[in-house]
Scaffold this motif. Structure first.
Motif, mmCIF file in Angstrom:
data_model
loop_
_atom_site.group_PDB
_atom_site.id
_atom_site.type_symbol
_atom_site.label_atom_id
_atom_site.label_comp_id
_atom_site.label_asym_id
_atom_site.label_seq_id
_atom_site.Cartn_x
_atom_site.Cartn_y
_atom_site.Cartn_z
ATOM 1 N N LEU A 80 9.704 6.290 10.989
ATOM 2 C CA LEU A 80 9.418 4.865 10.914
ATOM 3 C C LEU A 80 10.217 4.181 12.016
ATOM 4 N N LEU A 108 1.066 -0.709 11.347
ATOM 5 C CA LEU A 108 -0.345 -0.714 11.710
ATOM 6 C C LEU A 108 -1.187 -0.128 10.582
ATOM 7 N N ILE A 109 -0.523 0.496 9.623
ATOM 8 C CA ILE A 109 -1.259 0.999 8.461
ATOM 9 C C ILE A 109 -1.544 -0.160 7.516
ATOM 10 N N GLY A 110 -0.629 -1.074 7.444
ATOM 11 C CA GLY A 110 -0.794 -2.224 6.576
ATOM 12 C C GLY A 110 0.390 -3.140 6.740
ATOM 13 N N LYS A 111 0.217 -4.375 6.288
ATOM 14 C CA LYS A 111 1.299 -5.347 6.445
ATOM 15 C C LYS A 111 2.516 -4.929 5.638
ATOM 16 N N GLN A 112 2.251 -4.409 4.463
ATOM 17 C CA GLN A 112 3.349 -3.921 3.627
ATOM 18 C C GLN A 112 2.957 -2.555 3.107
ATOM 19 N N ILE A 113 3.773 -1.582 3.387
ATOM 20 C CA ILE A 113 3.475 -0.257 2.859
ATOM 21 C C ILE A 113 4.722 0.306 2.181
ATOM 22 N N ARG A 125 -8.752 5.886 2.409
ATOM 23 C CA ARG A 125 -9.232 4.796 3.245
ATOM 24 C C ARG A 125 -10.438 5.216 4.081
ATOM 25 N N TYR A 166 0.851 -1.182 0.000
ATOM 26 C CA TYR A 166 0.000 0.000 0.000
ATOM 27 C C TYR A 166 0.892 1.239 0.000
ATOM 28 N N ASN A 201 4.898 -4.888 8.435
ATOM 29 C CA ASN A 201 4.284 -5.040 9.765
ATOM 30 C C ASN A 201 3.939 -3.714 10.415
ATOM 31 N N ASP A 236 8.796 -2.414 10.447
ATOM 32 C CA ASP A 236 10.161 -2.851 10.142
ATOM 33 C C ASP A 236 10.503 -2.335 8.747
ATOM 34 N N PHE A 239 4.710 12.516 10.868
ATOM 35 C CA PHE A 239 3.893 11.301 10.832
ATOM 36 C C PHE A 239 4.689 10.135 11.419
ATOM 37 N N PHE A 240 4.028 9.357 12.250
ATOM 38 C CA PHE A 240 4.717 8.236 12.902
ATOM 39 C C PHE A 240 4.072 6.913 12.527
ATOM 40 N N THR A 241 4.891 5.919 12.275
ATOM 41 C CA THR A 241 4.341 4.562 12.299
ATOM 42 C C THR A 241 5.399 3.568 12.735
ATOM 43 N N LYS A 242 4.907 2.618 13.513
ATOM 44 C CA LYS A 242 5.769 1.511 13.912
ATOM 45 C C LYS A 242 5.871 0.569 12.726
#
Lengths: 408, 750
Positions: free
Chosen positions: B339, B388-393, A62, A5, B386, B368, B363-366
């Motif tokens: 990230l 929280l926005i998606g498995k693969q981004i 979304r 995505y 992995n 790998d 913008f923050f996301t946890k």
């Protein structure tokens, strides 16, 4: 391998969310306390946390296609328990607001509805239109008894014509908006949607749910909202029923369509339809009063946005001005009676014309989302995706912790 | 050997259940049998009256005391008398509180402990302090945040300081950082780094001597007598200092090893490079000089990663928060994507994290981060899994900042030494099989060549030994700033990754340690953990076989050696653990109050019942640091343990000489339990290698047992931390049970 995505933050969308009452959304650090306390999250995979992070990143694509947001009744369990004060309940409301703005046509009207600076303009539109309509004079026919002065201003024919056109426009706008919403939801789900029910049975389930207010009774913290909303909801249904009946009666020139020749209009006070209207009006006013009281009292719990207040004020004023008209009518007070009537019409115009853009539109969007959720199988129990399982590294931490505890 | 002029008196305290649980008269008889005529009992010996009685006895000429009562860990001050050797027999915690009262076995246990105590009192000498000239000047190596603070604080405490910096100016990393994250409430706004006023303060202090652009050529000697030669602008100066604070700081992790995170592409930079970019006032892309609008911060770049740095560098998260706020301040159009694996903003820095979160452009996301790739025109796309926005981004970025971690700017002294020894063998070119091994060692350790920082003239290597993750610090809560070289303390990022504030705190701690070191040294006493101990190892050199075990095994590099391999002790480097005593096969090393002979005699002093009495005897050698206090704690909790075991405290498990095991077995003990501190990387062994050495020596013991046709289970080594005290009685009882199952020692009675 699925395509990753592509994350593209939409900062304008984010700014709108912040302005629409989601001002604390950036505080969220995804601990998922909200999802733990939320009644909806079980089936909906970490609702509302996933919405929170999407909102933080301004992922408009979304959120405006997310039915889950509309299944939330803002019981505010999440906001009450949020350790960081991010108020997910308010963020969901802001997302709903933006969803309406996104899908409604023309969308600037919806944007105007959520910004107080446009209120004078929005008020001016019905005043001008109805004012112009009031210019049209219709001389009394020969021998016609003049019941009261001004009666030839804004005659029923003009009103029916005006509101008839308006209703058609509103209906079209509403339908277009909801269709766009529906398509967006469907597109977002893509292959993941697995319809298990027919559309018709989905609608039936949802309507029953809406009539019974099932969703409200799930709220653990705010039971009063069930009753206040019910009062407003059924009060409004009663008033709508009376309005339809009146329309029919007027079209039959004041005669009872069921009993030929019986002149029933104007209703006298003890007429059951008038009584129903009065009862409905009282229910709406009482329900709204309760809601306002709750909102003022629980000021800290949920943010009260302008669009919410604007809708509630319009609604309650429509009914109150109706009562004023009724009272002045019985008192035969001139010309106040006409002024009140004019005001009442302006308010009714606002309520009706702005329906697709105001908070009022939740009636339609919410039902659409609920039907979609039912129809697409979202409400069925779905296996939790493996992303929600603790990862290996996290597992070992959990194991270590429990080991430590046993050791001590 | 017993001392000639000992006038020994024995006191038995009857308080704290002792009198009610034991037959004191019978014990007095045992004292008589041991050849001591002066024996008295008292109902409450630690009372003023009791202490007065003892003092009177000392005034009358008694110079050695055995006090049988509570553990030596209690009433220590009360029962310490100047000029009089005091041996405490632990009848309270180890006998009456942990065994059945008025029982035959308990009585035998108490009597054996009394015999052991009397033997020790007869054999031990009152330590005479090691007197030598001590210089109290403190050398601070490194002029960054930690070094400057250490120098200033040491000077403020009234000591002379020499501050050495390799760069031409003071400041270290502070010179590279124009702004820092907040250090004061409300912890929300960036702060400007003020270096000039601090440097001025240092320069104005006349107790501080500053050498910039300087390199250490050599440090020889020992604490209190370190001789330093320093090279500045081509000329060498020499001076003497008493203790050293190493505050050499850190280096950024080598980002060229982070190719998978895109390093190598012009628009992928490290957080250190970002610092320069931000200070320039405009965030321009290195590739084309266009403003970078979308900036991705990759946290833990090469950190918390087994293939790179396995640890967390503690500051990168806050540095990124700072840089994100900074670039947002410079240009509102800029977006920062952070990230992370976890945002680590400890303590009040949570507020700083909140501050960054509030910014609508951060913008923050946890997740790998798996790769960073170029998409043409040097634009970048970051793949994250992995989240929280998606498995693969995927996130597009104009600039990627890698938050790389800190590597200590220290050298691994032991590795350098190994390298040099091996290189010497290779250069000589002799000895076939050895040569091959040496060549491999040279190849393996080649990276350590020329990395020296302190240039110590120590046999064990020219720098501090590296401990966990190559940081020269114990990493255990009880020993901060301690290194494996007495008198040399580490502070700041060379010790552990730290922020400015923590570095300053470190500097203060290390300064105090350094001051303690010179002060205690001037009194002939040792430092932590045997703080104030005045005994020291003495070597009967005429019997030395130059086996070099003591020089190799000493954890603190106390011993150098001459060409023949004869050890050359440097007493002020010593921490009195006795590991050399345990190592020496010739048993030539002893302390005034702790020696092979003293412990052997204690072991042999007890009465061993005949085989048919079915009363086994077990020997327990307990480390004084954790295991012995642990047993005291178990006694306080009244947890019972087998009455067949006799415990002797040892300075460290590493100080256990194998001959004690042999003595015990030949005396008829049925089993031997050794309990020490935890070893390993997160060691809690107070002398770092004691428990580890015991493990290797354990192999020899096992072989010995097999030679004697004894079961190897008769000797057991356990490691225990003090918090596990409740486990100790269980370990003892299980061991006793196991020995009972194995049966009696066949050597009993011979």
């Amino acid at each position: 391998m699925p395509t990753p995505y592509s994350v593209k933050p939409d900062r304008d969308f984010l700014r709108h969310l912040l302005d629409d009452g989601g001002e604390d959304l950036k505080k969220c650090f995804q601990c998922a306390t909200c999802s733990v306390v939320c009644e909806l999250s079980g089936k909906r995979q970490l609702f509302p946390r996933k919405e929170m992070i999407s909102a933080q990143w301004g992922l408009k694509d979304r959120l405006v296609a997310d039915p889950d947001v509309w299944l939330c009744y803002q019981c505010n369990d999440c906001s009450t328990h949020c350790p960081r004060g991010a108020r997910p309940g308010d963020v969901m409301a802001a997302i709903r607001r933006e969803t309406v703005i996104e899908h409604s046509v023309p969308s600037f009207l919806a944007r105007w509805m959520s910004r107080p600076r446009y209120l004078p303009l929005l008020l001016l539109i019905p005043v001008v239109i109805l004012g112009l309509a009031a210019m049209v004079e219709k001389a009394p026919a020969a021998g016609q008894k003049i019941l009261y002065p001004y009666w030839w201003r804004l005659p029923h024919a003009v009103l029916i014509g005006l509101f008839g056109v308006l209703s058609v426009l509103v209906f079209v706008a509403m339908t277009v908006g909801v269709m766009r919403f529906w398509r967006a939801m469907k597109a977002a789900d893509g292959d993941a949607a697995r319809p298990t029910k027919s559309l018709r049975s989905s609608i039936a389930t949802v309507l029953k749910n809406v009539l019974m207010h099932d969703q409200f009774s799930l709220c653990k913290t705010e039971h009063s909202r069930l009753l206040s909303h019910m009062a407003v909801f059924y009060g409004f249904l009663a008033l709508s029923a009376v309005a339809v009946w009146v329309l029919i009666v007027i079209l039959t020139a004041g005669h009872n369509p069921l009993v030929p020749g019986e002149l029933i209009y104007p209703f006298n006070f003890w007429n059951p339809w008038r009584m129903l209207a009065n009862l409905g009006g009282v229910a709406v006013v009482a329900g709204c009063a309760w809601m306002i009281w709750e909102r003022l009292r629980q000021d800290k719990k949920a943010l009260n946005t302008y669009s919410d207040w604007a809708f509630m004020a319009t609604f309650v004023l429509v009914v109150l001005s109706g009562f004023v008209c009724e009272a002045l009518h019985y008192l035969r007070l001139e010309p106040h009676r006409f002024a009140a009537y004019f005001g009442h019409l302006v308010l009714v115009f606002m309520l009706l014309a702005y329906l697709p853009y105001s908070k009022f539109s939740h009636t339609v969007y919410r039902i659409a989302a609920m039907v979609y959720a039912e129809y697409s199988g979202r409400n069925d129990d779905v296996p939790i995706e493996d992303t929600d399982e603790p990862k290996e590294s996290e597992k070992s931490i959990i194991d270590q912790t429990s080991e430590k505890e046993t050791n001590e | 050997m017993e001392k000639k002029d000992t006038k020994l008196a024995v006191w038995i305290c009857q308080g704290c259940d002792i009198g009610a649980s034991l037959d004191v008269e019978a014990m007095e008889k045992v004292v008589g049998e041991c050849g001591v005529s002066a024996c008295q009992s008292h109902p409450f010996l630690c009372s003023d009256e009791g202490v007065e009685l003892i003092k009177k006895e000392i005034a009358a000429g008694t110079n050695a005391l055995v006090i049988a009562g509570c553990s030596p860990r209690f009433n220590t001050d009360t029962f310490t008398f100047d000029g009089c050797l005091t041996e405490r027999v632990n009848l309270r915690e180890m006998v009456v509180w942990s065994h059945a009262p008025n029982d035959e076995d308990t009585q035998m246990l108490a009597e054996d402990y009394l015999r052991m105590g009397i033997v020790r009192a007869k054999k031990a000498h009152l330590p005479e302090p090691f007197e030598t000239e001590i210089d109290k000047t403190i050398l601070v190596v490194g002029g960054g945040q930690s070094g400057m603070t250490a120098a200033l604080e040491t000077a403020r405490a009234g000591y002379q300081v020499v501050l050495v910096e390799k760069e031409p100016e003071l400041g270290g990393w502070l010179r590279n950082f124009a702004r820092s994250f907040p250090k004061t409430p409300p912890y929300r706004d960036l702060e400007t780094v003020d270096l000039a006023s601090r440097v001025k303060e240092l320069e104005e202090d006349d107790r501080i001597q500053i050498h910039c652009g300087a390199a250490i050529e050599k440090i020889s000697g020992q604490p209190g007598q370190f001789d330093v030669s320093l090279k500045t602008n081509g000329s060498t100066t020499q001076f003497r200092v008493g203790a050293i604070i190493q505050a050499t700081g850190w280096k950024p992790y080598d980002a060229s090893r982070l190719g998978h995170l895109g390093y190598g592409s012009p628009n992928v930079i490290t957080n250190v490079q970002m610092e320069e970019l931000a200070a320039s006032g405009k965030i321009l892309r290195p590739s084309d000089g266009k403003p970078a609008r979308r900036i991705a911060f990759v946290q833990c770049a090469g950190s918390r990663d087994e293939d790179h740095l396995p640890y967390c560098s503690a500051v990168c998260c806050r540095v990124t928060l700072k840089q994100a706020l900074w670039i947002r301040e410079l240009d509102d159009q800029t977006e920062a994507y952070v990230l992370y694996k976890d945002i680590r903003a400890p303590g009040q820095y949570e507020d700083f994290y909140r501050r960054a979160q509030e910014d609508s452009g951060i913008f923050f996301t946890k997740g790998d981060v798996v790769s960073v790739n170029e998409t043409g025109d040097h634009n970048l796309v970051v793949d994250v899994e992995n989240t929280l926005i998606g498995k693969q981004i995927q996130i597009e970025a104009d600039l990627v900042v890698l938050a790389t971690g800190m590597v200590p700017a220290a050298a691994d002294g032991e590795a350098i030494r190994q390298f040099r020894d091996a290189k010497a063998v290779v250069d000589k070119g002799e000895a076939g099989a050895q040569l091959e091994g040496a060549k491999q060692t040279v190849e393996r350790l080649a990276a350590h060549e020329g990395t020296d920082v302190l240039h110590l003239d120590y046999r064990q290597g020219p720098d501090l030994p590296a401990l966990k993750y190559s940081f020269p610090d114990s990493h255990f809560i009880c020993f901060p700033y301690e290194t494996r070289r007495t008198g040399i303390y580490s502070a700041g990022c060379v010790r552990a990754p730290n922020d400015f504030e923590a570095c300053a705190e470190d500097a203060l701690g290390a300064a105090l340690k350094a001051i303690q070191s010179v002060e205690l040294g001037s009194r002939g006493a040792t430092v932590h953990p045997r703080w104030e101990d005045r005994s020291y190892p003495e070597f009967a050199m005429q019997r030395c076989t130059q086996c070099k075990r003591c020089t190799e095994e000493c954890p603190f590099g106390t011993l150098d050696e001459d060409e023949k391999g004869t050890p050359l002790p440097n007493i002020t480097r010593c921490r009195r653990c006795g590991i050399c005593l345990g190592a020496c096969p010739e048993r030539i090393i002893s302390f005034a109050d702790y020696s092979v002979d003293i412990v052997s005699s204690m072991i042999k002093s007890i009465e061993v019942p005949d085989e048919d009495e079915e009363k086994p005897r077990l020997l327990g050698l307990l480390c004084e640091n954790d295991a012995y206090p642990a047993l005291d704690l178990a006694g306080l909790d009244r947890i019972q343990h087998s009455p067949f075991i006799r415990f002797i405290p040892v300075r460290c498990l590493g100080s256990v000489n194998v001959v004690w095991i042999a003595d015990a077995l030949s005396r008829g003990y049925d089993g031997i339990l050794l309990v020490g501190c935890k070893s390993g990387d997160d060691y809690q062994c107070h002398f770092i290698r004691g428990s580890e050495l015991m493990d290797t020596r354990g192999e020899n013991i096992r072989e010995k047992l097999l030679q004697l046709a004894l079961e190897e289970e008769r000797v057991r080594v356990e490691q225990l931390s003090i918090s596990e005290y409740h486990k100790l009685p269980r370990i003892i009882n299980e061991f006793a049970k196991q020995i009972e199952e194995i049966g009696m020692n066949p050597f009993k009675g011979f």
